[in-house]
Scaffold this active site. Structure first.
Site, PDB file in Angstrom:
ATOM      1  N   ASP A 189       0.839  -1.193   0.000  1.00 55.43           N
ATOM      2  CA  ASP A 189       0.000   0.000   0.000  1.00 55.43           C
ATOM      3  C   ASP A 189       0.878   1.249   0.000  1.00 55.43           C
ATOM      4  O   ASP A 189       1.617   1.496   0.945  1.00 55.43           O
ATOM      5  CB  ASP A 189      -0.890  -0.023   1.254  1.00 55.43           C
ATOM      6  CG  ASP A 189      -1.969   1.054   1.233  1.00 55.43           C
ATOM      7  OD1 ASP A 189      -1.978   1.865   0.290  1.00 55.43           O
ATOM      8  OD2 ASP A 189      -2.801   1.064   2.162  1.00 55.43           O
ATOM      9  N   HIS A 243      -0.517   4.168  -0.007  1.00 51.07           N
ATOM     10  CA  HIS A 243      -1.296   4.983   0.937  1.00 51.07           C
ATOM     11  C   HIS A 243      -1.408   6.439   0.499  1.00 51.07           C
ATOM     12  O   HIS A 243      -1.663   7.332   1.324  1.00 51.07           O
ATOM     13  CB  HIS A 243      -0.676   4.895   2.338  1.00 51.07           C
ATOM     14  CG  HIS A 243      -1.679   4.952   3.460  1.00 51.07           C
ATOM     15  ND1 HIS A 243      -1.873   6.077   4.229  1.00 51.07           N
ATOM     16  CD2 HIS A 243      -2.538   4.028   3.935  1.00 51.07           C
ATOM     17  CE1 HIS A 243      -2.801   5.836   5.140  1.00 51.07           C
ATOM     18  NE2 HIS A 243      -3.237   4.600   4.982  1.00 51.07           N
ATOM     19  N   GLU A 258      -1.051  -0.509  -4.148  1.00 51.51           N
ATOM     20  CA  GLU A 258      -2.317   0.145  -3.830  1.00 51.51           C
ATOM     21  C   GLU A 258      -2.147   1.656  -3.722  1.00 51.51           C
ATOM     22  O   GLU A 258      -1.189   2.137  -3.123  1.00 51.51           O
ATOM     23  CB  GLU A 258      -2.844  -0.401  -2.499  1.00 51.51           C
ATOM     24  CG  GLU A 258      -4.114   0.265  -2.019  1.00 51.51           C
ATOM     25  CD  GLU A 258      -4.670  -0.394  -0.774  1.00 51.51           C
ATOM     26  OE1 GLU A 258      -5.389   0.298  -0.029  1.00 51.51           O
ATOM     27  OE2 GLU A 258      -4.394  -1.586  -0.530  1.00 51.51           O
ATOM     28  N   GLU A 303     -10.129   3.504  -2.445  1.00 56.74           N
ATOM     29  CA  GLU A 303     -10.666   3.703  -1.099  1.00 56.74           C
ATOM     30  C   GLU A 303     -11.102   5.136  -0.856  1.00 56.74           C
ATOM     31  O   GLU A 303     -11.920   5.388   0.042  1.00 56.74           O
ATOM     32  CB  GLU A 303      -9.648   3.282  -0.044  1.00 56.74           C
ATOM     33  CG  GLU A 303      -8.441   4.189   0.080  1.00 56.74           C
ATOM     34  CD  GLU A 303      -7.428   3.672   1.079  1.00 56.74           C
ATOM     35  OE1 GLU A 303      -7.269   4.306   2.131  1.00 56.74           O
ATOM     36  OE2 GLU A 303      -6.815   2.615   0.816  1.00 56.74           O
ATOM     37  N   ASP A 342     -15.015   1.448  -0.525  1.00 53.88           N
ATOM     38  CA  ASP A 342     -15.267   1.143   0.881  1.00 53.88           C
ATOM     39  C   ASP A 342     -16.776   1.164   1.118  1.00 53.88           C
ATOM     40  O   ASP A 342     -17.442   2.154   0.826  1.00 53.88           O
ATOM     41  CB  ASP A 342     -14.565   2.187   1.754  1.00 53.88           C
ATOM     42  CG  ASP A 342     -14.578   1.840   3.230  1.00 53.88           C
ATOM     43  OD1 ASP A 342     -15.677   1.601   3.765  1.00 53.88           O
ATOM     44  OD2 ASP A 342     -13.502   1.821   3.851  1.00 53.88           O
ATOM     45  N   HIS A 370     -12.188  -2.062   0.396  1.00 58.82           N
ATOM     46  CA  HIS A 370     -11.436  -1.475   1.502  1.00 58.82           C
ATOM     47  C   HIS A 370     -12.253  -1.636   2.780  1.00 58.82           C
ATOM     48  O   HIS A 370     -13.444  -1.361   2.796  1.00 58.82           O
ATOM     49  CB  HIS A 370     -11.214   0.004   1.188  1.00 58.82           C
ATOM     50  CG  HIS A 370     -10.461   0.782   2.203  1.00 58.82           C
ATOM     51  ND1 HIS A 370     -11.077   1.673   3.067  1.00 58.82           N
ATOM     52  CD2 HIS A 370      -9.135   0.851   2.488  1.00 58.82           C
ATOM     53  CE1 HIS A 370     -10.170   2.258   3.826  1.00 58.82           C
ATOM     54  NE2 HIS A 370      -8.983   1.773   3.498  1.00 58.82           N
TER      55      HIS A 370
END
Length: 382
Positions: free
Chosen positions: A184, A186, A210, A236, A259, A286
């Site tokens: 990830d 992020h 990700e 996400e 999500d 997510h």
């Protein structure tokens, strides 16, 4: 039957639960929250419930969704879509209980017998990932995910890149080629660093990278994808089917990660997943959240043929003071075995929330993510 009451509960570590009650005593649960913005979303849920839902038939879910989304003129974004998501989850929970069936049966029935899950290792600033990876594999998980880096400068040093590569190499060496390892980014990584990392990580065969860039820079994804064969995942921080249109049309994202507590709930994510199937894109929702969010994810996963894997938050580094199973009467509903979880088969979302525990732990939680800064004092992406 009509909606007669609702309650909201802020509970640790950082979740917001919604309880909706109908005139015949049926209760539905939802999890509407933006991590770090629980009070803001709480106010949005109160506006939706007071203006659109109280006194109404809970079973006309699509109509309620459209009214909540379009009725306020301004639409989209994390706060409104998360509020809608929690209400939508609760309405589906009620409808499933009304018909005595899991939600996935009302959405066409299961397309699988169980759903694969992955387990987080490391932390916000990833460390000790090799030993943690072995522990989770020994516990039966076949897929892991880790943060790829701590904060990074817009153009960082070769040493920073080497550190990220070494972390992934350590995990790959610890678990071997049979285990999948998601990495990830992020949203911490700028476009130039994402291009470098995508190339340098590839020899260790990550499951996916990700959120290589923030959603506002999704126009950079084609260039990043052109440099690597590693699957790219994102989504996400995208909140509706309209947000996903661009990346489907680009053809560069392989896995989407909406999500269920942010992207409009069960109703909207099922539509997003169906759009993804038409573009040969997999679904991996997510969910670093609580049990209601996870149960909602599994309802969509179950009836979606392009489901790849499901995030879940057991033992995740955010869960201090309470964990995902603590709020359930029967935590075995999420029993992980061989890296999978069986489909919940009880009516509605398939879980029984332990209301006594919810009320006991509810209060002013006030969780916020840290604000990181670079060496020069400027704010870094977390």
């Amino acid at each position: 039957m009509e909606i007669t009451d609702y309650e909201l509960f802020e509970v640790p570590p950082r979740w917001l639960f919604l309880k909706v009650t109908t005139s015949d005593g049926t209760v539905g649960w939802g999890e509407p929250v933006v991590e770090g913005r629980a009070k803001t979303v709480r106010a949005a849920v109160e506006e939706l419930m007071d203006n659109y839902l109280l006194g109404e038939d809970p079973t006309t879910i699509e109509d309620h969704w459209q009214a909540m989304y379009r009725g306020g003129f301004y639409r989209g974004g994390p706060v409104l879509m998360s509020a809608i998501a929690g209400v939508d989850q609760a309405l589906w929970d009620i409808k499933g209980k009304q018909f005595g069936a899991p939600v996935y049966d009302l959405l066409g029935g299961p397309a699988c017998d169980r759903v694969r899950v992955y387990q987080w290792i490391g932390g916000d600033r990833p460390a000790d990932v090799g030993e943690a990876a072995k522990e989770k594999v020994d516990a039966g998980f076949t897929a892991l995910k880790m943060n790829g880096t701590p904060e990074m400068r817009r153009v960082d040093t070769p040493a920073a890149v080497a550190d990220a590569v070494d972390r992934l190499a350590t995990v790959r060496e610890a678990v071997g080629p049979e285990i999948d390892i998601g990495v990830d980014f992020h949203g911490r990584v700028s476009k130039p660093m994402a291009k470098r990392l995508a190339v340098e990580l590839e020899p260790h065969e990550p499951f996916f990278i990700e959120e290589p860039v923030l959603p506002e820079h999704n126009d950079a994804l084609p260039e990043i994808a052109s440099r690597t064969s590693t699957p790219i995942a994102t989504g996400e921080r995208m909140f509706s089917r309209w947000d996903f249109k661009q990346i489907f049309e680009q053809g560069t994202v392989d896995i989407i990660q909406p999500d269920l507590s942010h992207a409009g709930g069960i109703s909207e994510v099922k539509k997003i997943a169906t759009m993804a199937e038409a573009y040969d894109v997999a679904l991996a929702p997510h969910c670093p959240l609580g049990p209601i969010a996870l149960a909602s994810c599994l309802q969509v996963d179950a009836c979606t043929p392009n489901t790849l894997i499901q995030e879940q938050s057991l033992d995740i580094h955010y869960n201090e003071g309470s964990d995902v199973l603590d709020y359930l009467v029967d935590p075995d509903v999420f029993e992980y075995e061989d890296g999978y979880v069986d489909l919940p088969d009880a009516p509605g979302l398939g879980i029984e929330v332990d209301e006594d525990v919810v009320r006991e732990r509810a209060g002013d939680v006030n969780w916020h993510n840290p604000v990181w800064r670079h060496d020069d004092g400027s704010v870094a992406e977390w």
